[in-house]
Design an enzyme around this catalytic site. Sequence first.
Site, PDB file in Angstrom:
ATOM      1  N   GLN A 152      94.872  49.096   1.356  1.00  0.00           N
ATOM      2  CA  GLN A 152      94.369  48.275   3.002  1.00  0.00           C
ATOM      3  C   GLN A 152      95.281  47.615   3.757  1.00  0.00           C
ATOM      4  OE1 GLN A 152      91.320  46.042   0.718  1.00  0.00           O
ATOM      5  NE2 GLN A 152      89.201  46.898   1.817  1.00  0.00           N
ATOM      6  N   HIS A 207      99.416  40.805   1.993  1.00  0.00           N
ATOM      7  CA  HIS A 207     100.331  41.181   0.736  1.00  0.00           C
ATOM      8  C   HIS A 207     100.310  42.830   0.588  1.00  0.00           C
ATOM      9  CE1 HIS A 207     102.911  40.429  -3.196  1.00  0.00           C
ATOM     10  NE2 HIS A 207     103.435  41.480  -2.458  1.00  0.00           N
ATOM     11  N   HIS A 248      98.774  45.925  -1.479  1.00  0.00           N
ATOM     12  CA  HIS A 248      98.234  45.948  -2.675  1.00  0.00           C
ATOM     13  C   HIS A 248      97.304  47.107  -2.414  1.00  0.00           C
ATOM     14  CE1 HIS A 248      95.214  43.438  -1.070  1.00  0.00           C
ATOM     15  NE2 HIS A 248      94.593  43.585  -1.977  1.00  0.00           N
ATOM     16  N   HIS A 262      93.807  48.724  -4.952  1.00  0.00           N
ATOM     17  CA  HIS A 262      93.290  48.875  -5.881  1.00  0.00           C
ATOM     18  C   HIS A 262      93.017  49.405  -7.060  1.00  0.00           C
ATOM     19  CE1 HIS A 262      91.156  44.924  -2.967  1.00  0.00           C
ATOM     20  NE2 HIS A 262      91.769  45.937  -2.372  1.00  0.00           N
TER      21      HIS A 262
END
Length: 179
Positions: A89, A100, A102, A104
């Site tokens: 996202q 930050h 990232h 998933h």
Amino acid sequence: MPLTIKGGPIHFGPFLVTPQVFHQTPLSIALVNLKPILPGHVLISPRRVVPRVAELTPPETADLFLTVRRVGRMIERVYGATSLNIAIQDGAEAGQSVPHVHAHIIPRKKRDLGSTDEVYERLDGEEGDLTRGLKQTARQSREEGKLKVDNEERVARGAEEMEEEAAMLAREMAKEPLD
């Protein structure tokens, strides 16, 4: 036995997550999730706190996705998955709750959720709001037990449970061949 962290404390956005880290490279980290959507749901992030993918350097970008690939193989093996959801996202309007970058990684099996797309609904909804859960967990003392977040059914995991999972996944990453 916890992973020996190189380079001092590790942050995910403003949050200290060193005990949740189960794998690290010079540029990326892999950590267990406070509120996994399914068992084995983990996060891969660059070490440098940067909010958007476009702000990553080319070496950070390459390392992030090579780490996603390697950790994904391990997660699929350990959790007996037949597929993976890999999601980023990128920005607040896209549902990013911690500023930050990232990715998933969510292991998937046939009929594990109501529909194939339900995982995206959960990532976008309150269940995926990591900022609120991390802030509440930071305020919670270990003696208080598990913390309820989002609603009565959703419970943030405690620090001890996340550390145990991180230790187990670190052992499993040691078995994973280097690319």
